[in-house]
Design a protein around this motif. Structure first.
Motif, PDB file in Angstrom:
ATOM      1  N   ALA A   1    -101.581   2.139  31.503  1.00  0.00           N
ATOM      2  CA  ALA A   1    -101.058   3.142  30.566  1.00  0.00           C
ATOM      3  C   ALA A   1    -101.074   2.534  29.153  1.00  0.00           C
ATOM      4  CB  ALA A   1     -99.648   3.554  30.956  1.00  0.00           C
ATOM      5  N   PRO A   2    -102.234   2.585  28.481  1.00  0.00           N
ATOM      6  CA  PRO A   2    -102.343   1.921  27.180  1.00  0.00           C
ATOM      7  C   PRO A   2    -101.445   2.535  26.105  1.00  0.00           C
ATOM      8  CG  PRO A   2    -104.325   3.184  27.648  1.00  0.00           C
ATOM      9  CD  PRO A   2    -103.485   3.228  28.875  1.00  0.00           C
ATOM     10  N   VAL A   3    -101.187   3.829  26.177  1.00  0.00           N
ATOM     11  CA  VAL A   3    -100.333   4.451  25.159  1.00  0.00           C
ATOM     12  C   VAL A   3     -98.909   3.898  25.255  1.00  0.00           C
ATOM     13  CG1 VAL A   3     -99.360   6.627  24.368  1.00  0.00           C
ATOM     14  CG2 VAL A   3    -101.747   6.530  25.070  1.00  0.00           C
ATOM     15  N   GLY A   4     -98.384   3.781  26.453  1.00  0.00           N
ATOM     16  CA  GLY A   4     -97.050   3.214  26.656  1.00  0.00           C
ATOM     17  C   GLY A   4     -96.987   1.753  26.223  1.00  0.00           C
ATOM     18  N   ALA A   5     -98.072   1.020  26.488  1.00  0.00           N
ATOM     19  CA  ALA A   5     -98.106  -0.384  26.079  1.00  0.00           C
ATOM     20  C   ALA A   5     -98.104  -0.516  24.564  1.00  0.00           C
ATOM     21  CB  ALA A   5     -99.338  -1.063  26.672  1.00  0.00           C
ATOM     22  N   VAL A   6     -98.823   0.355  23.876  1.00  0.00           N
ATOM     23  CA  VAL A   6     -98.860   0.318  22.406  1.00  0.00           C
ATOM     24  C   VAL A   6     -97.489   0.688  21.837  1.00  0.00           C
ATOM     25  CG1 VAL A   6     -99.857   1.446  20.379  1.00  0.00           C
ATOM     26  CG2 VAL A   6    -101.336   0.697  22.239  1.00  0.00           C
ATOM     27  N   VAL A   7     -96.831   1.661  22.452  1.00  0.00           N
ATOM     28  CA  VAL A   7     -95.488   2.040  21.994  1.00  0.00           C
ATOM     29  C   VAL A   7     -94.527   0.872  22.188  1.00  0.00           C
ATOM     30  CG1 VAL A   7     -93.522   3.534  22.492  1.00  0.00           C
ATOM     31  CG2 VAL A   7     -95.807   4.507  22.307  1.00  0.00           C
ATOM     32  N   CYS A   8     -94.574   0.224  23.332  1.00  0.00           N
ATOM     33  CA  CYS A   8     -93.705  -0.930  23.570  1.00  0.00           C
ATOM     34  C   CYS A   8     -94.029  -2.073  22.615  1.00  0.00           C
ATOM     35  CB  CYS A   8     -93.839  -1.413  25.018  1.00  0.00           C
ATOM     36  SG  CYS A   8     -92.981  -0.373  26.194  1.00  0.00           S
ATOM     37  N   LEU A   9     -95.292  -2.282  22.329  1.00  0.00           N
ATOM     38  CA  LEU A   9     -95.690  -3.320  21.380  1.00  0.00           C
ATOM     39  C   LEU A   9     -95.154  -3.007  19.982  1.00  0.00           C
ATOM     40  CD1 LEU A   9     -97.364  -5.900  20.925  1.00  0.00           C
ATOM     41  CD2 LEU A   9     -99.300  -4.414  20.386  1.00  0.00           C
ATOM     42  N   ALA A  10     -95.217  -1.747  19.582  1.00  0.00           N
ATOM     43  CA  ALA A  10     -94.690  -1.356  18.275  1.00  0.00           C
ATOM     44  C   ALA A  10     -93.179  -1.560  18.209  1.00  0.00           C
ATOM     45  CB  ALA A  10     -95.052   0.096  17.975  1.00  0.00           C
ATOM     46  N   VAL A  11     -92.469  -1.213  19.278  1.00  0.00           N
ATOM     47  CA  VAL A  11     -91.023  -1.420  19.313  1.00  0.00           C
ATOM     48  C   VAL A  11     -90.702  -2.911  19.229  1.00  0.00           C
ATOM     49  CG1 VAL A  11     -88.975  -1.213  20.788  1.00  0.00           C
ATOM     50  CG2 VAL A  11     -90.509   0.728  20.496  1.00  0.00           C
ATOM     51  N   ALA A  12     -91.465  -3.733  19.932  1.00  0.00           N
ATOM     52  CA  ALA A  12     -91.242  -5.180  19.894  1.00  0.00           C
ATOM     53  C   ALA A  12     -91.491  -5.734  18.496  1.00  0.00           C
ATOM     54  CB  ALA A  12     -92.136  -5.882  20.912  1.00  0.00           C
ATOM     55  N   LEU A  13     -92.519  -5.251  17.817  1.00  0.00           N
ATOM     56  CA  LEU A  13     -92.792  -5.723  16.456  1.00  0.00           C
ATOM     57  C   LEU A  13     -91.687  -5.311  15.485  1.00  0.00           C
ATOM     58  CD1 LEU A  13     -96.644  -5.183  16.191  1.00  0.00           C
ATOM     59  CD2 LEU A  13     -95.385  -7.333  16.465  1.00  0.00           C
ATOM     60  N   VAL A  14     -91.140  -4.120  15.673  1.00  0.00           N
ATOM     61  CA  VAL A  14     -90.004  -3.689  14.842  1.00  0.00           C
ATOM     62  C   VAL A  14     -88.792  -4.577  15.104  1.00  0.00           C
ATOM     63  CG1 VAL A  14     -88.334  -1.812  14.513  1.00  0.00           C
ATOM     64  CG2 VAL A  14     -90.781  -1.323  14.533  1.00  0.00           C
ATOM     65  N   LEU A  15     -88.527  -4.906  16.365  1.00  0.00           N
ATOM     66  CA  LEU A  15     -87.404  -5.785  16.692  1.00  0.00           C
ATOM     67  C   LEU A  15     -87.592  -7.180  16.115  1.00  0.00           C
ATOM     68  CD1 LEU A  15     -86.691  -4.775  20.400  1.00  0.00           C
ATOM     69  CD2 LEU A  15     -85.191  -4.436  18.425  1.00  0.00           C
ATOM     70  N   ILE A  16     -88.800  -7.710  16.173  1.00  0.00           N
ATOM     71  CA  ILE A  16     -89.077  -9.028  15.601  1.00  0.00           C
ATOM     72  C   ILE A  16     -88.914  -8.999  14.085  1.00  0.00           C
ATOM     73  CG2 ILE A  16     -90.900 -10.735  15.206  1.00  0.00           C
ATOM     74  CD1 ILE A  16     -91.895 -10.049  18.063  1.00  0.00           C
ATOM     75  N   GLY A  17     -89.430  -7.958  13.448  1.00  0.00           N
ATOM     76  CA  GLY A  17     -89.260  -7.821  12.006  1.00  0.00           C
ATOM     77  C   GLY A  17     -87.799  -7.698  11.606  1.00  0.00           C
ATOM     78  N   PHE A  18     -87.015  -6.952  12.386  1.00  0.00           N
ATOM     79  CA  PHE A  18     -85.586  -6.816  12.118  1.00  0.00           C
ATOM     80  C   PHE A  18     -84.878  -8.156  12.248  1.00  0.00           C
ATOM     81  CE2 PHE A  18     -81.233  -5.951  13.481  1.00  0.00           C
ATOM     82  CZ  PHE A  18     -80.797  -5.190  12.406  1.00  0.00           C
ATOM     83  N   ALA A  19     -85.210  -8.925  13.286  1.00  0.00           N
ATOM     84  CA  ALA A  19     -84.578 -10.232  13.490  1.00  0.00           C
ATOM     85  C   ALA A  19     -84.926 -11.188  12.349  1.00  0.00           C
ATOM     86  CB  ALA A  19     -85.008 -10.825  14.830  1.00  0.00           C
ATOM     87  N   LEU A  20     -86.168 -11.185  11.910  1.00  0.00           N
ATOM     88  CA  LEU A  20     -86.563 -12.062  10.802  1.00  0.00           C
ATOM     89  C   LEU A  20     -85.896 -11.647   9.492  1.00  0.00           C
ATOM     90  CD1 LEU A  20     -90.333 -12.622  11.606  1.00  0.00           C
ATOM     91  CD2 LEU A  20     -88.409 -14.175  11.990  1.00  0.00           C
ATOM     92  N   ARG A  21     -85.791 -10.361   9.262  1.00  0.00           N
ATOM     93  CA  ARG A  21     -85.126  -9.888   8.041  1.00  0.00           C
ATOM     94  C   ARG A  21     -83.631 -10.198   8.096  1.00  0.00           C
ATOM     95  NH1 ARG A  21     -86.705  -8.636   2.867  1.00  0.00           N
ATOM     96  NH2 ARG A  21     -85.121  -7.289   1.984  1.00  0.00           N
ATOM     97  N   LEU A  22     -83.043 -10.121   9.285  1.00  0.00           N
ATOM     98  CA  LEU A  22     -81.641 -10.479   9.447  1.00  0.00           C
ATOM     99  C   LEU A  22     -81.407 -11.950   9.117  1.00  0.00           C
ATOM    100  CD1 LEU A  22     -78.854  -9.460  10.412  1.00  0.00           C
ATOM    101  CD2 LEU A  22     -79.505 -10.197  12.702  1.00  0.00           C
ATOM    102  N   LEU A  23     -82.334 -12.815   9.514  1.00  0.00           N
ATOM    103  CA  LEU A  23     -82.228 -14.229   9.174  1.00  0.00           C
ATOM    104  C   LEU A  23     -82.438 -14.480   7.684  1.00  0.00           C
ATOM    105  CD1 LEU A  23     -84.032 -15.967  12.138  1.00  0.00           C
ATOM    106  CD2 LEU A  23     -81.609 -16.075  11.570  1.00  0.00           C
TER     107      LEU A  23
END
Length: 183
Positions: free
Chosen positions: A66-88
């Protein structure tokens, strides 16, 4: 065979040459006058852990076909990583150019000439950035363009909760930078 890099007393005899001096401290680079606190680092670690689980789920969903679901999960993970880095990265930064306050969404930079005063005041402050307020200390700066003092950080924020000494050192450091660079 001794391992001198593991022992703290490797130069007790005193015949070792003096270590090289530290490089010149660049005053033009932006630096945080304090270390990020354990609450800020812990919150960022939780978001990075959550991002790792989301990345793992993206891998599993992608392998399941299910590539669409994988891309959505990847996008969510990138947003979470960006949020964590900005928080630091959030906090107060100083350089010879001025004072920079980095928040989660916005960054404000003031030149030292625009900072009229730096003072610590007793007032109700937000506990860990939540709506609950407690009595505490806040570092305030005065800037002529707004007319009212601007809050930089508090002793109940993510960097200084339960670290009163670190708050006092950071407030003194920001005040010293302001005194040195205000003209």
């Amino acid at each position: 065979m001794p391992l001198p890099f593991l022992t703290a007393d490797r130069d007790l005899d005193g015949d070792a040459p003096d270590p090289a001096p530290l490089p010149y401290d660049e005053r033009d680079h932006w630096r945080r006058p304090y270390r990020p606190g354990p609450w800020r680092v812990g919150a960022a670690a939780v978001f990075l852990l959550l991002a790792s689980f989301v990345l793992l789920s993206a891998l599993i969903i992608g392998l399941a076909g299910a590539p669409v679901g994988a891309v959505v999960c990847l996008a969510v993970a990138l947003v979470l990583i960006g949020f964590a880095l900005r928080l630091l990265r959030a906090g107060v930064w100083v350089s010879a150019a001025g004072l920079r306050q980095v928040r989660l969404v916005r960054t404000t930079t003031l030149p030292w000439s625009a900072v009229t005063s730096v003072r610590t005041v007793q007032q109700p402050v937000r506990w860990l950035g939540l709506p609950r307020t407690v009595q505490g200390q806040a570092l305030m700066i005065g800037a002529p363009e707004d007319g009212e003092p601007r809050l930089l950080f508090t002793d109940h924020g993510g960097d200084f909760l339960t670290r009163a000494g670190a708050f006092n050192r950071a407030a003194d450091t920001v005040a010293a930078w302001a005194a040195e660079h205000r003209g």
